[in-house]
Scaffold this active site. Structure first.
Site, PDB file in Angstrom:
ATOM      1  N   ASP A  94       0.866  -1.182   0.000  1.00 11.01           N
ATOM      2  CA  ASP A  94       0.000   0.000   0.000  1.00 11.01           C
ATOM      3  C   ASP A  94       0.901   1.230   0.000  1.00 11.01           C
ATOM      4  O   ASP A  94       2.122   1.123   0.004  1.00 11.01           O
ATOM      5  CB  ASP A  94      -0.977  -0.037   1.170  1.00 11.01           C
ATOM      6  CG  ASP A  94      -0.280   0.134   2.493  1.00 11.01           C
ATOM      7  OD1 ASP A  94       0.948   0.325   2.505  1.00 11.01           O
ATOM      8  OD2 ASP A  94      -0.950   0.079   3.534  1.00 11.01           O
ATOM      9  N   SER A  95       0.290   2.404  -0.019  1.00 13.29           N
ATOM     10  CA  SER A  95       1.073   3.618  -0.288  1.00 13.29           C
ATOM     11  C   SER A  95       1.338   4.468   0.942  1.00 13.29           C
ATOM     12  O   SER A  95       2.130   5.393   0.891  1.00 13.29           O
ATOM     13  CB  SER A  95       0.295   4.466  -1.284  1.00 13.29           C
ATOM     14  OG  SER A  95      -0.971   4.809  -0.714  1.00 13.29           O
ATOM     15  N   GLY A  96       0.667   4.170   2.050  1.00 13.46           N
ATOM     16  CA  GLY A  96       0.735   5.054   3.220  1.00 13.46           C
ATOM     17  C   GLY A  96      -0.483   5.962   3.295  1.00 13.46           C
ATOM     18  O   GLY A  96      -0.709   6.630   4.295  1.00 13.46           O
ATOM     19  N   GLY A  97      -1.287   5.983   2.224  1.00 16.91           N
ATOM     20  CA  GLY A  97      -2.473   6.857   2.192  1.00 16.91           C
ATOM     21  C   GLY A  97      -3.502   6.474   3.243  1.00 16.91           C
ATOM     22  O   GLY A  97      -4.150   7.337   3.830  1.00 16.91           O
ATOM     23  N   PHE A  98      -3.629   5.147   3.508  1.00 12.14           N
ATOM     24  CA  PHE A  98      -4.629   4.728   4.502  1.00 12.14           C
ATOM     25  C   PHE A  98      -4.274   5.259   5.892  1.00 12.14           C
ATOM     26  O   PHE A  98      -5.154   5.616   6.676  1.00 12.14           O
ATOM     27  CB  PHE A  98      -4.778   3.201   4.529  1.00 12.14           C
ATOM     28  CG  PHE A  98      -5.813   2.754   5.516  1.00 12.14           C
ATOM     29  CD1 PHE A  98      -7.162   3.028   5.296  1.00 12.14           C
ATOM     30  CD2 PHE A  98      -5.459   2.104   6.683  1.00 12.14           C
ATOM     31  CE1 PHE A  98      -8.130   2.657   6.223  1.00 12.14           C
ATOM     32  CE2 PHE A  98      -6.421   1.719   7.614  1.00 12.14           C
ATOM     33  CZ  PHE A  98      -7.755   1.995   7.380  1.00 12.14           C
ATOM     34  N   ASP A 175      -2.801   8.238  -1.924  1.00 13.10           N
ATOM     35  CA  ASP A 175      -4.118   8.866  -2.014  1.00 13.10           C
ATOM     36  C   ASP A 175      -4.481   9.388  -0.638  1.00 13.10           C
ATOM     37  O   ASP A 175      -3.778   9.101   0.327  1.00 13.10           O
ATOM     38  CB  ASP A 175      -5.168   7.837  -2.474  1.00 13.10           C
ATOM     39  CG  ASP A 175      -5.333   6.702  -1.465  1.00 13.10           C
ATOM     40  OD1 ASP A 175      -4.346   6.398  -0.738  1.00 13.10           O
ATOM     41  OD2 ASP A 175      -6.411   6.105  -1.394  1.00 13.10           O
ATOM     42  N   GLN A 216     -11.331   7.263  -5.251  1.00 10.61           N
ATOM     43  CA  GLN A 216     -11.867   7.745  -3.957  1.00 10.61           C
ATOM     44  C   GLN A 216     -13.179   8.486  -4.217  1.00 10.61           C
ATOM     45  O   GLN A 216     -13.777   8.316  -5.265  1.00 10.61           O
ATOM     46  CB  GLN A 216     -10.823   8.648  -3.279  1.00 10.61           C
ATOM     47  CG  GLN A 216      -9.624   7.892  -2.701  1.00 10.61           C
ATOM     48  CD  GLN A 216      -9.976   7.137  -1.410  1.00 10.61           C
ATOM     49  OE1 GLN A 216     -11.080   7.246  -0.859  1.00 10.61           O
ATOM     50  NE2 GLN A 216      -9.039   6.328  -0.922  1.00 10.61           N
ATOM     51  N   GLY A 243     -11.519   3.494   0.599  1.00 16.58           N
ATOM     52  CA  GLY A 243     -12.546   4.033   1.499  1.00 16.58           C
ATOM     53  C   GLY A 243     -12.306   5.505   1.694  1.00 16.58           C
ATOM     54  O   GLY A 243     -11.312   5.994   1.236  1.00 16.58           O
ATOM     55  N   ASP A 292      -7.979  -7.289   0.388  1.00 11.56           N
ATOM     56  CA  ASP A 292      -6.993  -7.473   1.455  1.00 11.56           C
ATOM     57  C   ASP A 292      -7.656  -7.030   2.738  1.00 11.56           C
ATOM     58  O   ASP A 292      -8.511  -6.144   2.720  1.00 11.56           O
ATOM     59  CB  ASP A 292      -5.753  -6.600   1.211  1.00 11.56           C
ATOM     60  CG  ASP A 292      -6.061  -5.139   1.459  1.00 11.56           C
ATOM     61  OD1 ASP A 292      -5.780  -4.644   2.564  1.00 11.56           O
ATOM     62  OD2 ASP A 292      -6.636  -4.474   0.557  1.00 11.56           O
ATOM     63  N   CYS A 339     -12.867 -28.580   8.423  1.00 14.08           N
ATOM     64  CA  CYS A 339     -11.685 -27.767   8.089  1.00 14.08           C
ATOM     65  C   CYS A 339     -10.441 -28.644   7.949  1.00 14.08           C
ATOM     66  O   CYS A 339     -10.197 -29.547   8.739  1.00 14.08           O
ATOM     67  CB  CYS A 339     -11.461 -26.697   9.145  1.00 14.08           C
ATOM     68  SG  CYS A 339     -10.069 -25.611   8.750  1.00 14.08           S
ATOM     69  N   CYS A 341      -7.342 -27.465   7.997  1.00 16.98           N
ATOM     70  CA  CYS A 341      -6.128 -26.753   8.433  1.00 16.98           C
ATOM     71  C   CYS A 341      -5.379 -27.532   9.522  1.00 16.98           C
ATOM     72  O   CYS A 341      -5.925 -28.424  10.173  1.00 16.98           O
ATOM     73  CB  CYS A 341      -6.463 -25.334   8.880  1.00 16.98           C
ATOM     74  SG  CYS A 341      -6.919 -25.178  10.616  1.00 16.98           S
ATOM     75  N   CYS A 344      -7.081 -27.472  13.035  1.00 22.12           N
ATOM     76  CA  CYS A 344      -8.249 -28.336  13.197  1.00 22.12           C
ATOM     77  C   CYS A 344      -7.873 -29.822  13.150  1.00 22.12           C
ATOM     78  O   CYS A 344      -8.539 -30.652  13.752  1.00 22.12           O
ATOM     79  CB  CYS A 344      -9.297 -28.018  12.134  1.00 22.12           C
ATOM     80  SG  CYS A 344     -10.072 -26.424  12.449  1.00 22.12           S
ATOM     81  N   HIS A 370      -5.916 -21.082  11.410  1.00 26.29           N
ATOM     82  CA  HIS A 370      -7.281 -21.480  11.062  1.00 26.29           C
ATOM     83  C   HIS A 370      -8.021 -20.366  10.318  1.00 26.29           C
ATOM     84  O   HIS A 370      -8.634 -20.607   9.270  1.00 26.29           O
ATOM     85  CB  HIS A 370      -8.073 -21.891  12.314  1.00 26.29           C
ATOM     86  CG  HIS A 370      -9.522 -22.079  12.017  1.00 26.29           C
ATOM     87  ND1 HIS A 370     -10.011 -23.223  11.409  1.00 26.29           N
ATOM     88  CD2 HIS A 370     -10.579 -21.240  12.161  1.00 26.29           C
ATOM     89  CE1 HIS A 370     -11.311 -23.078  11.207  1.00 26.29           C
ATOM     90  NE2 HIS A 370     -11.687 -21.884  11.652  1.00 26.29           N
TER      91      HIS A 370
HETATM   92 ZN   LIG Z   1      -9.199 -25.077  10.781  1.00 26.63          ZN
END
Ligand SMILES: [Zn+2]
Length: 401
Positions: A94-98, A175, A216, A243, A292, A339, A341, A344, A370
């Site tokens: 990301d750019s740092g804008g957030f 941004d 935006q 956002g 993300d 699941c 994973c 689990c 998980h």
């Molecule tokens: Zn799991």
């Protein structure tokens, strides 16, 4: 051979959902895709080997945080993040804008990305209001380092320079992410700044890394449309939607419906910072290819573990259980029977609850494995459904209508 390429493999006939493939310098990514967030060059509590075992295709790292610590000279010595964190698959930065928002109006207004009206955002209760630590002007964003108080002035050029040193495969333009509580006039003024910065970022780019523009405009239809047209007119490799996404999920759907039809079909579309079960279905249906979000690991640490509808997951319980509840004290079953994973396959709810209550560090790793697996396998299930023309059946199964 281009360093970046996107091809659409299948377009759903009843909605905008589509299957695609992104080619980067570090391999291919199937879309729709979810990017686990490695803020400090690590997905919290997990290693790069864990992320490989979980079949993560691409990670999102944070420009602002990595610039502060360890700093560019360290990353430079490794010629980028891939070697530094031992991750050879694609990375987006990301750019740092957030952070202009999260450390600026986000603090002053006491709100999250979608206003705190939204329960997913309200883990730990509403955010306390405080004094801003980020200040935006037409030239850039002023931050004060939380480590030594040093002033940092982040310009579009510096953001690109940092991301080039991080050597990510996909960069984002700088941004200004506005607050859901910013009014029309502020949002309009901010948008013209964001658009100017987008052009500056394109000019500053000196590498073969891909660069995504960001749309935006808050929850204002005319501003979102203006931004969609402007960002689409520039030679970006992909387009992100940033956002504020309004004060409700309905606002967010409106924003997607205003924006996406105006974006070029042949470029990937990334919805920044969003990740909940219903958001995946509702946004993919409206044409989003990439997501993300810190939610799987953040919620894991807060005791919330995701469950599939076959284990009782519903919109009402937000597809998750609270492992701290006393009912799990002697529960010898895994979080989810279906699941696959590591957590689990090896551990019971009773053991995980014990680790959580005892604040054992291994809890963070097992819970995060998980939850990240849950997100990645849900997206995989959605990809399969688009391929087999059963997207709406799958959506109905999960969202129960
Ligand atoms: Zn799991």
């Amino acid at each position: 051979m281009p360093a970046f390429d996107f091809k659409i493999e299948k377009q759903n006939e009843e909605c905008l959902a589509r299957l695609g493939e992104i080619k980067t310098r570090h391999g291919k990514i199937k879309t729709p895709v979810f990017l686990p967030v490695a803020t400090n060059a690590s997905v919290k509590a997990l290693t790069s080997e864990d992320m490989k075992s979980l079949n993560a295709e691409i990670l999102m790292a944070n420009t602002y945080h990595l610039f502060l610590r360890p700093g560019l000279e360290v990353i430079e010595a490794f010629r980028g993040l891939h070697k530094f964190m031992n991750w050879q698959k694609p990375i987006m930065t990301d750019s740092g804008g957030f952070q202009a928002f999260s450390l600026g109006f986000g603090i002053e207004h006491g709100v999250g990305k979608i206003s705190n009206i939204f329960p997913d955002e309200a883990v730990g209760g509403p955010k306390p209001k405080g004094e801003k630590q980020a200040f935006v002007s037409d030239k850039g964003i002023t931050f004060y380092s939380p480590y030594d108080g040093k002033k940092i002035f982040l310009t579009p050029e510096l953001s690109i320079k940092i991301q080039q040193t991080l050597n990510s495969d996909i960069m984002l333009v700088l941004d200004e992410c506005t607050s859901p509580l910013n009014d029309y006039d502020y949002t309009k003024q901010s948008l013209s700044r964001t658009h100017k910065w987008a052009e500056q970022c394109l000019k500053a780019k000196e590498s073969d890394q891909a660069l995504f523009g960001i749309v935006q405009g808050g929850a204002y239809k005319d501003l979102r449309e203006e931004s969609s047209r402007f960002i689409s007119s520039l030679p970006f490799d992909g387009i992100a939607i940033g956002g504020s996404l309004g004060k409700s999920k309905r606002d967010m759907h409106n924003i997607l419906e205003w924006t996406i039809p105006l974006l070029p079909e042949e470029k990937p579309r990334h919805l920044l910072g969003i990740g909940a079960v219903e958001d995946f279905f509702n946004s993919i249906e409206r044409g989003i290819d990439m997501f993300d979000c810190v939610s799987p690991t953040r919620l894991a640490r807060a005791g919330f573990l995701f469950i599939h509808p076959s284990d009782g997951g519903t919109m009402k319980n937000k597809f998750r259980i609270d492992i701290g509840k006393s009912g799990y004290k002697k529960d010898d079953s895994p979080i989810s029977e279906s699941c696959e994973c590591y957590t689990c396959k090896n551990y019971s709810k009773a053991y995980l609850r014990h680790l959580y209550m005892a604040k054992e560090l291994s809890y963070h790793r097992l819970a995060s494995i998980h939850n990240v697996h849950f997100f990645l396998s849900l997206i995989e299930e959605i990809r399969k459904a688009i391929k087999e023309d059963s997207f709406f059946e799958l959506k109905a199964k999960w969202l129960n209508f």
